[in-house]
Scaffold this active site. Structure first.
Site, PDB file in Angstrom:
ATOM      1  N   ASN A   7       0.903  -1.191  -0.070  1.00 44.26           N
ATOM      2  CA  ASN A   7      -0.028  -0.084   0.001  1.00 44.26           C
ATOM      3  C   ASN A   7       0.895   1.233  -0.004  1.00 44.26           C
ATOM      4  OD1 ASN A   7      -1.749   2.110   0.609  1.00 44.26           O
ATOM      5  ND2 ASN A   7      -2.563   1.166   2.545  1.00 44.26           N
ATOM      6  N   ARG A  91      -2.877  -2.108  -3.048  1.00 44.11           N
ATOM      7  CA  ARG A  91      -4.177  -1.384  -2.706  1.00 44.11           C
ATOM      8  C   ARG A  91      -3.909  -0.074  -4.005  1.00 44.11           C
ATOM      9  NH1 ARG A  91      -5.208   3.134   1.605  1.00 44.11           N
ATOM     10  NH2 ARG A  91      -7.526   3.278   1.272  1.00 44.11           N
ATOM     11  N   HIS A 180     -12.779   2.997   0.483  1.00 43.10           N
ATOM     12  CA  HIS A 180     -12.869   2.206   1.412  1.00 43.10           C
ATOM     13  C   HIS A 180     -13.474   0.865   1.147  1.00 43.10           C
ATOM     14  CE1 HIS A 180     -12.409   5.492   4.691  1.00 43.10           C
ATOM     15  NE2 HIS A 180     -11.172   4.847   4.368  1.00 43.10           N
ATOM     16  N   ARG A 241     -10.297  15.828   7.782  1.00 48.21           N
ATOM     17  CA  ARG A 241     -10.620  16.398   6.597  1.00 48.21           C
ATOM     18  C   ARG A 241     -12.149  16.728   6.921  1.00 48.21           C
ATOM     19  NH1 ARG A 241     -10.187  10.923   3.206  1.00 48.21           N
ATOM     20  NH2 ARG A 241      -8.136  10.334   4.479  1.00 48.21           N
ATOM     21  N   GLU A 384      -7.984  -4.886   5.721  1.00 42.81           N
ATOM     22  CA  GLU A 384      -7.717  -4.610   4.239  1.00 42.81           C
ATOM     23  C   GLU A 384      -6.877  -5.521   3.605  1.00 42.81           C
ATOM     24  OE1 GLU A 384      -8.241  -0.750   5.506  1.00 42.81           O
ATOM     25  OE2 GLU A 384      -9.251  -0.026   3.765  1.00 42.81           O
TER      26      GLU A 384
END
Ligand code: ADP
Length: 397
Positions: A7, A91, A180, A241, A384
């Site tokens: 990733n 990813r 996601h 965010r 993940e």
């Protein structure tokens, strides 16, 4: 068979080597500060503690080379030859509309991932760098791309088209994509197993609450709506965010306060959300501690975040015409019981109620619903990397 999961972020490279017969991580870690001073690899072998190793990492290819050296190392390593790595799963943040599933990477797929750079200028370039580094260093090892957006490609047009003139979608592919996806899909599958029912008959709202947060309506195993949009900035307020804000506020900030695009981007991505509201931190450990000590802005941040999650659960139950379970996952969803409590308080009218004793858990898979609650509330730790490794294995077998 071992799968290496990679990733790549702009200055980091996370890795995990997974033994697929047991689905155990043999080793994992993260290369930090790539192309910066004081770069470091935090490496963990098996169940041991993390070791911090200082290495010069001028670029992602150098980081990958260092990771492979570590995996082969007498002290830190877990394999004796690179050929023990059967495939690499990457990813990839954005697959645009081209990818509704994971893909073995060939020239055509790589070129399609590059085509998505215009819609994901921050995220896809480091992913591509990681893929190219693997192709160069391990030319005989297959690479698979697993996209954050792929799971959401089942959303219907009335969910993903934005209310702008239609040519913005038609010509520029500006639409809701959602992110996601690997996590939402993984926890939906595990939720069905925990409930002992086929995922095809379930209406789930999955809440991935981490540094980045998103919520997904999963109807019959398919994503039908999600809170992130064209980029991962949309939807829920997050660690730093903003999530959704009135777009006219952005125009005002730019026109009247004179901030340029780069400043506004930094403001919305890095200085807003929980950090911006609380002024304390983006980390829920600090925020809950401050709120407990009476900090009013920390309390306001918690009130806002949990109120937003609660509203999404209501919206998505309405969108699906029903709900069987709410699933909490990721750093906050798995660990912060007060967030789960605040979100679900007040949802009793929908049949959602949790058991305060069961809710005390951290980071384990469990049904935390109150006895007799019509809608189940579940905590399912996401994984993940394992989801990426499973997809990779399925494609290269
Ligand atoms: P990312 O989006 O970076 O993958 P994570 O899913 O790891 O994020 O979530 C990170 C956030 O989860 C942290 O900022 C912190 O707020 C929260 N978190 C993680 N572990 C705990 C814990 N044990 N207690 C409280 N909060 C936690």
């Amino acid at each position: 068979m071992h799968i290496l999961v990679i990733n790549c972020g702009s200055s980091s490279l996370k890795y995990q080597l997974i033994k697929m017969s047991t689905e155990q991580a043999l080793a994992k870690g993260v290369c930090e500060r790539i192309a910066m001073e004081n770069s470091v690899i935090n490496h963990t072998k098996g169940e041991g503690g993390s070791t911090s190793i200082e290495r010069d990492l001028p670029d992602h290819a150098a980081a990958l080379r260092a990771v492979i050296d570590l995996l082969l190392d007498a002290e830190h390593g877990v394999i004796s030859a690179v050929s023990e790595i059967s495939a690499v799963g990457h990813r990839v943040v954005h697959g645009g509309e081209k990818f509704s599933a994971s893909s073995v990477i060939d020239d055509e797929v790589l070129s399609a991932i590059k085509d998505c750079v215009v819609i994901a200028p921050l995220h896809n370039p480091p992913n591509i760098t990681g893929i190219e580094a693997c192709m160069e260093l391990m030319p005989d090892t297959p690479n698979v791309a697993v996209f954050d957006t792929a799971f959401h490609q089942t959303m219907p047009p009335h969910a993903f088209v934005l209310p702008l003139p239609y040519e913005f979608y038609d010509k520029h592919r500006i639409r809701k994509y959602g992110f996601h996806g690997t996590s939402h899909s993984y926890v939906a599958t595990h939720a069905a197993a925990l409930l002992g029912r086929p995922v095809e008959e379930l209406k789930l709202v999955t809440c991935h609450l981490g540094n980045g947060s998103s919520i997904c309506a999963v109807d019959g195993g398919k994503s039908v709506e999600t809170s992130m949009g064209y980029t991962p900035l949309d939807g829920l307020m997050m660690g730093t965010r903003s999530g959704s804000v009135d777009p006219a506020v952005v125009l005002y900030i730019m026109d009247t306060l004179g901030m340029g695009t780069a400043c506004v981007s930094d403001l919305l991505n890095k200085q807003s959300g929980m950090l911006g509201i609380t002024g304390v931190s983006s980390d829920f450990r600090d925020i809950t501690a401050a709120a407990d000590a009476g900090d009013k802005r920390a309390q306001l941040g918690l009130d806002m975040f949990t109120y937003q999650v609660r509203k999404f659960i209501g919206q998505y139950a309405a969108a699906m015409g029903g709900i069987d379970a709410v699933v909490f996952t990721a750093g906050i969803g798995e660990n912060v019981s007060v967030v789960r409590k605040m979100v679900t308080d007040g949802l009793g009218f929908m049949g959602i109620a949790i058991d305060d004793e069961k809710n005390k858990l951290r980071g384990e898979e469990r049904d935390i619903s109150a006895d007799g609650a019509a809608v189940r509330t579940l905590v399912i730790p996401t994984n993940e990397e394992l989801a990426i490794a499973r997809d990779t294995l399925a494609l290269v077998k």
